[in-house]
Write an enzyme that holds these catalytic residues in place. Structure first.
Site, mmCIF file in Angstrom:
data_model
loop_
_atom_site.group_PDB
_atom_site.id
_atom_site.type_symbol
_atom_site.label_atom_id
_atom_site.label_comp_id
_atom_site.label_asym_id
_atom_site.label_seq_id
_atom_site.Cartn_x
_atom_site.Cartn_y
_atom_site.Cartn_z
ATOM 1 N NE ARG A 147 -1.094 -2.025 3.440
ATOM 2 C CZ ARG A 147 -1.635 -2.851 4.303
ATOM 3 N NH1 ARG A 147 -2.135 -2.389 5.408
ATOM 4 N NH2 ARG A 147 -1.686 -4.133 4.083
ATOM 5 C CG ASP A 202 -4.457 0.877 10.647
ATOM 6 O OD1 ASP A 202 -5.326 0.861 9.759
ATOM 7 O OD2 ASP A 202 -3.547 0.036 10.731
#
Length: 175
Positions: free
Chosen positions: A99, A104
């Protein structure tokens, strides 16, 4: 003027496509530009071996403490972080795959959320040295489910060599 509540959150950021540290810096700049959100502090960047899907490039990881004004909900923060991931070119095709950026939400003050979209505290953060080591540098006294980052790390098998974090696939010490 009414008093607005200020909330603090901790984010974990990672990238293993292109220039990982530059991607982290860009994501932090984009976060800091969001109205009502400011980046207060950032941990050092660590290079970490991939977990889950191990046949991919190593990651650049860091943690950040952000400040949110009282207009934010956990879901609007998720929308903002997901929007930045999309703007930076993240495409979700392979679980735990490569990615350009991953952001998060680890903790949001004392908030707990369990929904199809969002879980706070992050459900696997206490198993991941690549989350806990940066958090230990950023906020050593932070409490996560009653323990500090270093107390959670004492339960894991991992090593830190300079800016490298290594962790075997099964992180717990057999407890």
């Amino acid at each position: 003027m009414p008093h607005q509540t200020v909330t603090h959150a901790y984010l974990g950021l990672g990238s293993n496509m292109g220039d990982g540290p530059a991607n982290l810096r860009r994501a932090l700049e984009l976060l800091d530009a969001v109205p009502g959100l400011s980046v207060e502090a950032v941990s050092p960047v660590f290079r970490t071996e991939p977990q889950g899907l191990t046949d991919q490039d190593w990651f650049a990881n860091c943690a950040a403490r952000i400040r949110l004004d009282g207009t934010w909900t956990p879901e609007t923060l998720l929308d903002a972080t997901s929007g930045i991931e999309t703007a930076m070119g993240r495409v979700r095709t392979v679980v735990w795959g490569p990615r350009v950026i991953d952001i998060d939400i680890l903790l949001l003050d004392g908030c707990e959320r369990r929904s199809d979209r969002l879980q706070i505290p992050h459900p696997r953060m206490c198993e991941r040295a690549f989350v806990l080591v940066p958090l230990m540098h950023l906020a050593p006294e932070l409490r996560i489910r009653g323990l500090t980052p270093s107390q959670w790390l004492s339960r894991l098998t991992y090593s830190v060599e300079g800016d490298l974090i290594r962790q075997p696939a099964n992180p717990f010490r057999g407890e």
